[in-house]
Scaffold this motif. Structure first.
Motif: not given
Length: 262
Positions: A174-182
């Motif tokens: 599994a890969v974690t999808l880290s996303i910044p706000a926006g």
């Protein structure tokens, strides 16, 4: 911000892995504040007993949500994956409160959707910073190529009705999808994905938007409220009822029943 198109390398990565992250944030800090103000106003329209995850399909009545779905930069990314002719058909808020024990079990979106053929892209727009600490979504790369996998009745703590049966995938990849706000992530409708409980003190708020190429047809017997909003190109197939662009900034549908829990 200067609009960007997906590079060939990004397109190939998506084709191989079924997801894409790492693009520059689409909305700046001030715009993110405006997004969250709109979210709070929308939450204030919920009826007693409803929760933010019941805000599903409100792009059909809320011009504010429709405009987010029609954001040119988002559409540029989607066009890079679906081609020049595609439509919008779904949206929802997926939120997790601080210390929430609810999980999204491993599943495939296309298992829930009465769409043929399977050629849809989901855009996950972060209203807050999303990372492993506050239960970011995880994906199993490459699983979109294996077709639909058998699901079973979901566990009690799940927010969905079905989840993948044990032994049908390898969780250790599994890969974690880290996303910044926006910012956004993109994923294929058949990729195996899910998210754990939010053990942090932070909210996790995401606005999820669904797009399909114009050759995709919905089974209206299973989803009679389905509406297609052409976003780019032309619809040579005319498979689906066409939606009307809303004119009121904030308005809820007469019926906001969740359709994913079948």
């Amino acid at each position: 911000m200067t609009r960007q198109r997906l590079t060939r390398e990004q397109q190939e990565f998506y084709e191989t892995n079924g997801y894409l992250i790492g693009m520059p944030a689409i909305f700046d800090e001030q715009e993110v504040e405006q997004l969250n103000a709109g979210f709070n106003k929308t939450v204030g329209m919920l009826n007693e007993g409803e929760v933010p995850s019941d805000i599903m399909g409100w792009h059909q009545t809320s011009r504010w949500q429709y405009n987010i779905c029609a954001n040119p930069q988002i559409l540029d990314y989607v066009e890079g994956l679906l081609g020049p002719d595609f439509y919008l058909w779904g949206s929802e808020f997926i939120t997790k409160a601080p210390k929430s024990e609810k999980v999204v079990p491993w599943h495939q979106d296309s298992y829930y959707w009465p769409l043929t053929p399977h050629n849809s892209v989901t855009v996950w727009l972060a209203f807050t910073d999303v990372d492993e600490g506050n239960a970011a979504m995880k994906v199993i790369p490459g699983t979109h190529k294996g077709g639909l996998v058998q699901h079973k009745i979901a566990d009690e703590e799940s927010i969905l009705s079905f989840q993948l049966s044990d032994g049908t995938f390898r969780e250790d990849s599994a890969v974690t999808l880290s996303i910044p706000a926006g910012g956004v992530s993109l994923h294929d409708d058949a990729i195996v994905h899910g998210s754990p409980a939010n053990e942090s003190d932070r909210w996790r708020i995401g606005f999820v938007i669904r797009y399909s190429s114009t050759d995709v047809k919905c089974d209206l017997e299973k989803n009679p409220n389905f509406k297609a909003y052409l976003m780019r190109g032309e619809d040579r197939y005319q498979h689906n009822p066409q939606g009307e662009i809303p004119t009121v900034d904030f308005a809820r549908p007469e019926s906001s029943k969740r359709i994913r829990k079948r």
